[in-house]
Design a protein around this motif. Structure first.
Motif, PDB file in Angstrom:
ATOM      1  N   GLY A 203       0.794  -1.224   0.000  1.00  0.00           N
ATOM      2  CA  GLY A 203       0.000   0.000   0.000  1.00  0.00           C
ATOM      3  C   GLY A 203       0.824   1.271   0.000  1.00  0.00           C
ATOM      4  O   GLY A 203       0.278   2.370   0.029  1.00  0.00           O
ATOM      5  N   GLN A 204       2.146   1.139  -0.049  1.00  0.00           N
ATOM      6  CA  GLN A 204       3.033   2.296  -0.060  1.00  0.00           C
ATOM      7  C   GLN A 204       3.340   2.714  -1.505  1.00  0.00           C
ATOM      8  O   GLN A 204       3.546   1.870  -2.374  1.00  0.00           O
ATOM      9  CB  GLN A 204       4.354   1.978   0.650  1.00  0.00           C
ATOM     10  N   VAL A 205       3.382   4.007  -1.734  1.00  0.00           N
ATOM     11  CA  VAL A 205       3.740   4.528  -3.061  1.00  0.00           C
ATOM     12  C   VAL A 205       5.255   4.481  -3.173  1.00  0.00           C
ATOM     13  O   VAL A 205       5.967   5.092  -2.382  1.00  0.00           O
ATOM     14  CB  VAL A 205       3.213   5.967  -3.257  1.00  0.00           C
ATOM     15  N   SER A 206       5.751   3.740  -4.179  1.00  0.00           N
ATOM     16  CA  SER A 206       7.194   3.527  -4.297  1.00  0.00           C
ATOM     17  C   SER A 206       7.936   4.742  -4.852  1.00  0.00           C
ATOM     18  O   SER A 206       9.092   4.950  -4.523  1.00  0.00           O
ATOM     19  CB  SER A 206       7.472   2.306  -5.184  1.00  0.00           C
ATOM     20  N   GLN A 207       7.287   5.538  -5.705  1.00  0.00           N
ATOM     21  CA  GLN A 207       7.943   6.708  -6.270  1.00  0.00           C
ATOM     22  C   GLN A 207       7.017   7.920  -6.153  1.00  0.00           C
ATOM     23  O   GLN A 207       6.397   8.334  -7.133  1.00  0.00           O
ATOM     24  CB  GLN A 207       8.323   6.453  -7.723  1.00  0.00           C
ATOM     25  N   PRO A 208       6.938   8.504  -4.957  1.00  0.00           N
ATOM     26  CA  PRO A 208       6.031   9.644  -4.787  1.00  0.00           C
ATOM     27  C   PRO A 208       6.407  10.854  -5.631  1.00  0.00           C
ATOM     28  O   PRO A 208       5.532  11.639  -6.003  1.00  0.00           O
ATOM     29  CB  PRO A 208       6.132   9.958  -3.291  1.00  0.00           C
ATOM     30  N   GLU A 209       7.699  10.997  -5.983  1.00  0.00           N
ATOM     31  CA  GLU A 209       8.105  12.126  -6.824  1.00  0.00           C
ATOM     32  C   GLU A 209       7.477  12.024  -8.205  1.00  0.00           C
ATOM     33  O   GLU A 209       7.056  13.027  -8.787  1.00  0.00           O
ATOM     34  CB  GLU A 209       9.635  12.201  -6.959  1.00  0.00           C
ATOM     35  N   VAL A 210       7.416  10.808  -8.746  1.00  0.00           N
ATOM     36  CA  VAL A 210       6.810  10.601 -10.063  1.00  0.00           C
ATOM     37  C   VAL A 210       5.330  10.953 -10.012  1.00  0.00           C
ATOM     38  O   VAL A 210       4.799  11.625 -10.908  1.00  0.00           O
ATOM     39  CB  VAL A 210       7.017   9.141 -10.537  1.00  0.00           C
ATOM     40  N   CYS A 211       4.667  10.534  -8.953  1.00  0.00           N
ATOM     41  CA  CYS A 211       3.238  10.822  -8.805  1.00  0.00           C
ATOM     42  C   CYS A 211       2.997  12.321  -8.603  1.00  0.00           C
ATOM     43  O   CYS A 211       2.064  12.889  -9.185  1.00  0.00           O
ATOM     44  CB  CYS A 211       2.667  10.014  -7.656  1.00  0.00           C
ATOM     45  N   ALA A 212       3.837  12.956  -7.799  1.00  0.00           N
ATOM     46  CA  ALA A 212       3.706  14.397  -7.593  1.00  0.00           C
ATOM     47  C   ALA A 212       3.990  15.153  -8.887  1.00  0.00           C
ATOM     48  O   ALA A 212       3.355  16.186  -9.158  1.00  0.00           O
ATOM     49  CB  ALA A 212       4.655  14.858  -6.481  1.00  0.00           C
ATOM     50  N   ALA A 213       4.903  14.631  -9.693  1.00  0.00           N
ATOM     51  CA  ALA A 213       5.186  15.267 -10.985  1.00  0.00           C
ATOM     52  C   ALA A 213       3.963  15.201 -11.889  1.00  0.00           C
ATOM     53  O   ALA A 213       3.689  16.143 -12.633  1.00  0.00           O
ATOM     54  CB  ALA A 213       6.384  14.599 -11.656  1.00  0.00           C
ATOM     55  N   MET A 214       3.206  14.124 -11.809  1.00  0.00           N
ATOM     56  CA  MET A 214       1.981  14.019 -12.608  1.00  0.00           C
ATOM     57  C   MET A 214       0.973  15.081 -12.165  1.00  0.00           C
ATOM     58  O   MET A 214       0.311  15.698 -12.999  1.00  0.00           O
ATOM     59  CB  MET A 214       1.370  12.625 -12.490  1.00  0.00           C
ATOM     60  N   VAL A 215       0.873  15.323 -10.875  1.00  0.00           N
ATOM     61  CA  VAL A 215      -0.002  16.394 -10.379  1.00  0.00           C
ATOM     62  C   VAL A 215       0.482  17.731 -10.933  1.00  0.00           C
ATOM     63  O   VAL A 215      -0.319  18.545 -11.406  1.00  0.00           O
ATOM     64  CB  VAL A 215      -0.039  16.422  -8.831  1.00  0.00           C
ATOM     65  N   ALA A 216       1.800  17.944 -10.900  1.00  0.00           N
ATOM     66  CA  ALA A 216       2.367  19.194 -11.416  1.00  0.00           C
ATOM     67  C   ALA A 216       2.051  19.373 -12.896  1.00  0.00           C
ATOM     68  O   ALA A 216       1.680  20.467 -13.326  1.00  0.00           O
ATOM     69  CB  ALA A 216       3.877  19.215 -11.179  1.00  0.00           C
ATOM     70  N   VAL A 217       2.162  18.309 -13.659  1.00  0.00           N
ATOM     71  CA  VAL A 217       1.851  18.388 -15.099  1.00  0.00           C
ATOM     72  C   VAL A 217       0.388  18.763 -15.285  1.00  0.00           C
ATOM     73  O   VAL A 217       0.052  19.619 -16.114  1.00  0.00           O
ATOM     74  CB  VAL A 217       2.176  17.054 -15.797  1.00  0.00           C
ATOM     75  N   GLN A 218      -0.501  18.159 -14.515  1.00  0.00           N
ATOM     76  CA  GLN A 218      -1.931  18.436 -14.647  1.00  0.00           C
ATOM     77  C   GLN A 218      -2.251  19.890 -14.299  1.00  0.00           C
ATOM     78  O   GLN A 218      -3.207  20.456 -14.822  1.00  0.00           O
ATOM     79  CB  GLN A 218      -2.760  17.491 -13.764  1.00  0.00           C
ATOM     80  N   LEU A 219      -1.445  20.482 -13.440  1.00  0.00           N
ATOM     81  CA  LEU A 219      -1.653  21.878 -13.051  1.00  0.00           C
ATOM     82  C   LEU A 219      -0.878  22.850 -13.939  1.00  0.00           C
ATOM     83  O   LEU A 219      -0.955  24.065 -13.744  1.00  0.00           O
ATOM     84  CB  LEU A 219      -1.228  22.075 -11.590  1.00  0.00           C
ATOM     85  N   GLY A 220      -0.113  22.322 -14.888  1.00  0.00           N
ATOM     86  CA  GLY A 220       0.673  23.182 -15.767  1.00  0.00           C
ATOM     87  C   GLY A 220       1.966  23.667 -15.144  1.00  0.00           C
ATOM     88  O   GLY A 220       2.577  24.614 -15.631  1.00  0.00           O
ATOM     89  N   LEU A 221       2.401  23.026 -14.086  1.00  0.00           N
ATOM     90  CA  LEU A 221       3.643  23.403 -13.396  1.00  0.00           C
ATOM     91  C   LEU A 221       4.799  22.583 -13.966  1.00  0.00           C
ATOM     92  O   LEU A 221       5.350  21.695 -13.306  1.00  0.00           O
ATOM     93  CB  LEU A 221       3.506  23.170 -11.890  1.00  0.00           C
ATOM     94  N   ILE A 222       5.177  22.878 -15.190  1.00  0.00           N
ATOM     95  CA  ILE A 222       6.162  22.075 -15.914  1.00  0.00           C
ATOM     96  C   ILE A 222       7.525  22.104 -15.226  1.00  0.00           C
ATOM     97  O   ILE A 222       8.193  21.074 -15.130  1.00  0.00           O
ATOM     98  CB  ILE A 222       6.274  22.549 -17.381  1.00  0.00           C
ATOM     99  N   GLU A 223       7.933  23.266 -14.715  1.00  0.00           N
ATOM    100  CA  GLU A 223       9.237  23.344 -14.045  1.00  0.00           C
ATOM    101  C   GLU A 223       9.287  22.479 -12.798  1.00  0.00           C
ATOM    102  O   GLU A 223      10.297  21.833 -12.520  1.00  0.00           O
ATOM    103  CB  GLU A 223       9.589  24.792 -13.699  1.00  0.00           C
TER     104      GLU A 223
END
Length: 174
Positions: free
Chosen positions: A59-79
């Motif tokens: 139940g643990q997320v193995s790569q939270p940075e990858v998942c957070a990056a997807m949130v950033a992409v959805q919000l248009g926060l490319i940097e």
């Protein structure tokens, strides 16, 4: 003596600000709710899918940075997405991000330096992009770099009705 609820646009901006904070804190559960309340159903689905992909048996997320990056992409926060992908060493995803956002020089640089396995496919995809925009001269260079020039360059030049360039290319190439 009760205050009226805030306007819908103000509500959406509050949810968006919360979602941006979720990128920094990597609170993926909250980010999905924020995107949903913003009316960004496709973004919420994308986040849900990437979290499911990187959630292990425990139940643990193995790569939270990858998942957070997807949130950033959805919000248009490319940097922010760039920074997150680079920080967790996912240069393949960084390369894909650059390609999707039309930053081809950066995509090629990442492929050359950190993502060699995707170098030829990056050149090929860029060549297809150049072909679609009508820049056949540059497209030829990238088809050659991708190793697909034997079939793709004659096809491209023939499709573009550039018969003199096609004859010249055939005569000058091996």
């Amino acid at each position: 003596s009760r205050l009226p609820p805030p306007p819908a646009s103000q509500n959406a901006s509050v949810w968006e600000n919360m979602a941006k904070m979720c990128v920094k804190t990597k609170r993926l559960d909250v980010a999905e709710i924020c995107l949903g309340n913003m009316g960004h159903a496709r973004g919420a689905r994308a986040v849900r899918d990437v979290v499911a992909q990187y959630t292990g048996e425990d139940g643990q997320v193995s790569q939270p940075e990858v998942c957070a990056a997807m949130v950033a992409v959805q919000l248009g926060l490319i940097e922010d997405a760039e920074r997150l992908y680079a920080s967790c060493g996912r240069h393949d995803l960084l390369n894909s991000l650059y390609q999707a956002s039309g930053q081809w020089e950066k995509a090629l640089k990442v492929a050359e330096e950190k993502d060699r396995i995707h170098l030829k496919s990056t050149h090929y995809t860029y060549a297809k992009q150049l072909e679609a925009s009508g820049n056949t001269t540059e497209a030829v260079k990238h088809f050659e770099a991708s190793g697909t020039h034997r079939a793709e360059v004659p096809r491209m030049l023939f499709d573009a009705q550039q018969m003199t360039q096609l004859q010249s290319y055939i005569d000058t190439s091996n």
